[in-house]
Design a protein around this motif. Sequence first.
Motif, PDB file in Angstrom:
ATOM      1  N   MET A 134       0.837  -1.199   0.000  1.00 36.18           N
ATOM      2  CA  MET A 134       0.000   0.000   0.000  1.00 36.18           C
ATOM      3  C   MET A 134       0.874   1.252   0.000  1.00 36.18           C
ATOM      4  O   MET A 134       0.920   1.993   0.975  1.00 36.18           O
ATOM      5  N   PRO A 135       1.602   1.496  -1.102  1.00 38.77           N
ATOM      6  CA  PRO A 135       2.534   2.629  -1.136  1.00 38.77           C
ATOM      7  C   PRO A 135       1.821   3.967  -1.193  1.00 38.77           C
ATOM      8  O   PRO A 135       0.664   4.066  -1.603  1.00 38.77           O
ATOM      9  N   GLU A 136       2.549   4.990  -0.795  1.00 38.11           N
ATOM     10  CA  GLU A 136       2.003   6.349  -0.775  1.00 38.11           C
ATOM     11  C   GLU A 136       1.679   6.847  -2.171  1.00 38.11           C
ATOM     12  O   GLU A 136       0.809   7.700  -2.356  1.00 38.11           O
ATOM     13  N   THR A 137       2.347   6.299  -3.177  1.00 31.99           N
ATOM     14  CA  THR A 137       2.106   6.724  -4.549  1.00 31.99           C
ATOM     15  C   THR A 137       0.722   6.324  -5.049  1.00 31.99           C
ATOM     16  O   THR A 137       0.206   6.908  -5.999  1.00 31.99           O
ATOM     17  N   VAL A 138       0.135   5.310  -4.424  1.00 28.80           N
ATOM     18  CA  VAL A 138      -1.190   4.830  -4.828  1.00 28.80           C
ATOM     19  C   VAL A 138      -2.277   5.424  -3.944  1.00 28.80           C
ATOM     20  O   VAL A 138      -3.289   5.939  -4.417  1.00 28.80           O
ATOM     21  N   VAL A 139      -2.073   5.342  -2.631  1.00 27.68           N
ATOM     22  CA  VAL A 139      -3.002   5.933  -1.659  1.00 27.68           C
ATOM     23  C   VAL A 139      -2.186   6.771  -0.688  1.00 27.68           C
ATOM     24  O   VAL A 139      -1.353   6.228   0.054  1.00 27.68           O
ATOM     25  N   PRO A 140      -2.356   8.100  -0.681  1.00 33.48           N
ATOM     26  CA  PRO A 140      -1.543   8.970   0.177  1.00 33.48           C
ATOM     27  C   PRO A 140      -1.601   8.561   1.643  1.00 33.48           C
ATOM     28  O   PRO A 140      -2.609   8.032   2.122  1.00 33.48           O
ATOM     29  N   TYR A 141      -0.507   8.809   2.351  1.00 37.65           N
ATOM     30  CA  TYR A 141      -0.462   8.536   3.784  1.00 37.65           C
ATOM     31  C   TYR A 141      -1.536   9.348   4.502  1.00 37.65           C
ATOM     32  O   TYR A 141      -1.838  10.480   4.122  1.00 37.65           O
ATOM     33  N   ASP A 142      -2.092   8.757   5.562  1.00 38.33           N
ATOM     34  CA  ASP A 142      -3.168   9.400   6.303  1.00 38.33           C
ATOM     35  C   ASP A 142      -3.002   9.119   7.793  1.00 38.33           C
ATOM     36  O   ASP A 142      -1.927   8.678   8.238  1.00 38.33           O
ATOM     37  N   PHE A 143      -4.063   9.347   8.548  1.00 34.17           N
ATOM     38  CA  PHE A 143      -4.014   9.168  10.001  1.00 34.17           C
ATOM     39  C   PHE A 143      -3.516   7.782  10.391  1.00 34.17           C
ATOM     40  O   PHE A 143      -2.772   7.618  11.356  1.00 34.17           O
ATOM     41  N   PHE A 144      -3.913   6.745   9.640  1.00 38.75           N
ATOM     42  CA  PHE A 144      -3.564   5.375  10.008  1.00 38.75           C
ATOM     43  C   PHE A 144      -2.099   5.051   9.730  1.00 38.75           C
ATOM     44  O   PHE A 144      -1.643   3.949  10.048  1.00 38.75           O
ATOM     45  N   THR A 145      -1.376   5.998   9.151  1.00 37.89           N
ATOM     46  CA  THR A 145       0.063   5.815   8.948  1.00 37.89           C
ATOM     47  C   THR A 145       0.836   6.152  10.220  1.00 37.89           C
ATOM     48  O   THR A 145       1.966   5.683  10.398  1.00 37.89           O
ATOM     49  N   VAL A 146       0.248   6.929  11.106  1.00 36.44           N
ATOM     50  CA  VAL A 146       0.971   7.378  12.313  1.00 36.44           C
ATOM     51  C   VAL A 146       1.417   6.196  13.185  1.00 36.44           C
ATOM     52  O   VAL A 146       2.586   6.145  13.596  1.00 36.44           O
ATOM     53  N   PRO A 147       0.549   5.199  13.484  1.00 34.90           N
ATOM     54  CA  PRO A 147       1.025   4.053  14.272  1.00 34.90           C
ATOM     55  C   PRO A 147       2.133   3.271  13.571  1.00 34.90           C
ATOM     56  O   PRO A 147       3.010   2.707  14.237  1.00 34.90           O
ATOM     57  N   LEU A 148       2.102   3.244  12.239  1.00 36.70           N
ATOM     58  CA  LEU A 148       3.167   2.572  11.495  1.00 36.70           C
ATOM     59  C   LEU A 148       4.500   3.289  11.696  1.00 36.70           C
ATOM     60  O   LEU A 148       5.542   2.658  11.886  1.00 36.70           O
ATOM     61  N   VAL A 149       4.469   4.619  11.665  1.00 32.75           N
ATOM     62  CA  VAL A 149       5.675   5.411  11.912  1.00 32.75           C
ATOM     63  C   VAL A 149       6.198   5.146  13.319  1.00 32.75           C
ATOM     64  O   VAL A 149       7.405   4.959  13.531  1.00 32.75           O
ATOM     65  N   ILE A 164       8.907   8.867   6.062  1.00 30.10           N
ATOM     66  CA  ILE A 164       7.450   8.718   5.965  1.00 30.10           C
ATOM     67  C   ILE A 164       6.755   9.812   6.770  1.00 30.10           C
ATOM     68  O   ILE A 164       5.744  10.380   6.338  1.00 30.10           O
ATOM     69  N   ALA A 165       7.299  10.134   7.952  1.00 31.18           N
ATOM     70  CA  ALA A 165       6.717  11.192   8.778  1.00 31.18           C
ATOM     71  C   ALA A 165       6.770  12.536   8.054  1.00 31.18           C
ATOM     72  O   ALA A 165       5.819  13.321   8.098  1.00 31.18           O
ATOM     73  N   GLU A 166       7.877  12.801   7.362  1.00 27.71           N
ATOM     74  CA  GLU A 166       8.003  14.060   6.608  1.00 27.71           C
ATOM     75  C   GLU A 166       6.976  14.124   5.471  1.00 27.71           C
ATOM     76  O   GLU A 166       6.360  15.172   5.232  1.00 27.71           O
ATOM     77  N   THR A 167       6.783  12.996   4.779  1.00 29.65           N
ATOM     78  CA  THR A 167       5.802  12.959   3.692  1.00 29.65           C
ATOM     79  C   THR A 167       4.393  13.160   4.238  1.00 29.65           C
ATOM     80  O   THR A 167       3.599  13.926   3.673  1.00 29.65           O
ATOM     81  N   LEU A 168       4.082  12.474   5.324  1.00 30.68           N
ATOM     82  CA  LEU A 168       2.756  12.615   5.936  1.00 30.68           C
ATOM     83  C   LEU A 168       2.521  14.053   6.391  1.00 30.68           C
ATOM     84  O   LEU A 168       1.451  14.628   6.152  1.00 30.68           O
ATOM     85  N   HIS A 169       3.533  14.642   7.023  1.00 31.94           N
ATOM     86  CA  HIS A 169       3.413  16.027   7.488  1.00 31.94           C
ATOM     87  C   HIS A 169       3.177  16.976   6.312  1.00 31.94           C
ATOM     88  O   HIS A 169       2.324  17.871   6.370  1.00 31.94           O
ATOM     89  N   ARG A 170       3.901  16.753   5.228  1.00 32.65           N
ATOM     90  CA  ARG A 170       3.736  17.584   4.037  1.00 32.65           C
ATOM     91  C   ARG A 170       2.327  17.426   3.444  1.00 32.65           C
ATOM     92  O   ARG A 170       1.681  18.402   3.069  1.00 32.65           O
ATOM     93  N   ASN A 171       1.838  16.182   3.387  1.00 36.04           N
ATOM     94  CA  ASN A 171       0.490  15.930   2.854  1.00 36.04           C
ATOM     95  C   ASN A 171      -0.586  16.635   3.669  1.00 36.04           C
ATOM     96  O   ASN A 171      -1.464  17.324   3.130  1.00 36.04           O
ATOM     97  N   ILE A 172      -0.519  16.459   4.996  1.00 31.68           N
ATOM     98  CA  ILE A 172      -1.563  17.010   5.863  1.00 31.68           C
ATOM     99  C   ILE A 172      -1.476  18.534   5.912  1.00 31.68           C
ATOM    100  O   ILE A 172      -2.504  19.223   5.934  1.00 31.68           O
ATOM    101  N   SER A 173      -0.257  19.078   5.896  1.00 28.55           N
ATOM    102  CA  SER A 173      -0.105  20.534   5.868  1.00 28.55           C
ATOM    103  C   SER A 173      -0.734  21.108   4.607  1.00 28.55           C
ATOM    104  O   SER A 173      -1.412  22.147   4.642  1.00 28.55           O
ATOM    105  N   GLY A 174      -0.528  20.412   3.480  1.00 22.95           N
ATOM    106  CA  GLY A 174      -1.135  20.853   2.230  1.00 22.95           C
ATOM    107  C   GLY A 174      -2.651  20.790   2.282  1.00 22.95           C
ATOM    108  O   GLY A 174      -3.343  21.703   1.790  1.00 22.95           O
ATOM    109  N   ASP A 175      -3.173  19.715   2.871  1.00 17.59           N
ATOM    110  CA  ASP A 175      -4.632  19.590   3.017  1.00 17.59           C
ATOM    111  C   ASP A 175      -5.197  20.739   3.846  1.00 17.59           C
ATOM    112  O   ASP A 175      -6.205  21.356   3.483  1.00 17.59           O
ATOM    113  N   LEU A 176      -4.544  21.017   4.976  1.00 19.53           N
ATOM    114  CA  LEU A 176      -5.044  22.068   5.866  1.00 19.53           C
ATOM    115  C   LEU A 176      -4.965  23.443   5.202  1.00 19.53           C
ATOM    116  O   LEU A 176      -5.888  24.260   5.334  1.00 19.53           O
TER     117      LEU A 176
END
Length: 238
Positions: A134-149, A164-176
């Motif tokens: 389930m790579p980030e290129t197919v489905v972007p990282y989300d809340f459920f990625t945090v326990p994996l990190v 992965i944390a940097e990518t998730l942070h970048r994704n969520i910052s962009g969303d917000l």
Amino acid sequence: KGQAIEKANLMIMDLLATNDWKRPVYFVMTTGSDTYIGLDKYLHLEGLAYRLLPVKANSTDGQVGDVNTDVMYDNLMNRFKWGNMNDPGVYIDETNARMVMNMRSLYGRLAEALVREGRQEEAKKVLNKCFEMMPETVVPYDFFTVPLVSSLYKTGETAKANAIAETLHRNISGDLAYYFSFPDRDLKDMDMSLQEAVFTVQRLSVVVREAGQEKLATETEATLKKYYDLYLEKVYQP
């Protein structure tokens, strides 16, 4: 505890009374807790379903039941089929993307349980399988990625966890940033999405702080303060 018993619950009670453990009884994991009629203390997660056993479940993560690590490991690592989910040419629609969230949650919960049992190498294999399928290129990282990190840090995979944390942070910052680009009058319609995004940053900031990643912690905490303050100002209604 209610004032009445629905027929569906009567059926479950009858099944338990007459089955006498001759055949295994399972509850799907995506159903509401009301379906368990108080049996959640005896549910053991084995994959996409909880197995009901006459053995108390020792939940250590605040979720329903506990994790049957041996069975769940075999299911997730050897028995489940993935249908080319990691092929960039396969389109993942919104419904299937939500299912990916459920699967990431399963892998995260199994990895956490293995870490608690001191089975670090198996936890690493679980985490690698999750990111492979389930790579980030197919489905972007989300809340459920945090326990994996979090589990990546605990198994010594610090560089991978940081990436992965940097990518998730970048994704969520962009969303917000996107959400708050709308007029204030429209923000209340996005309340659930805003809450989820802010909570994701909050959980991520805690994980990276606990892992001693000062730079990431400072960045995520700054993002959290910025958008939490905006949420309180523009959306929150006490």
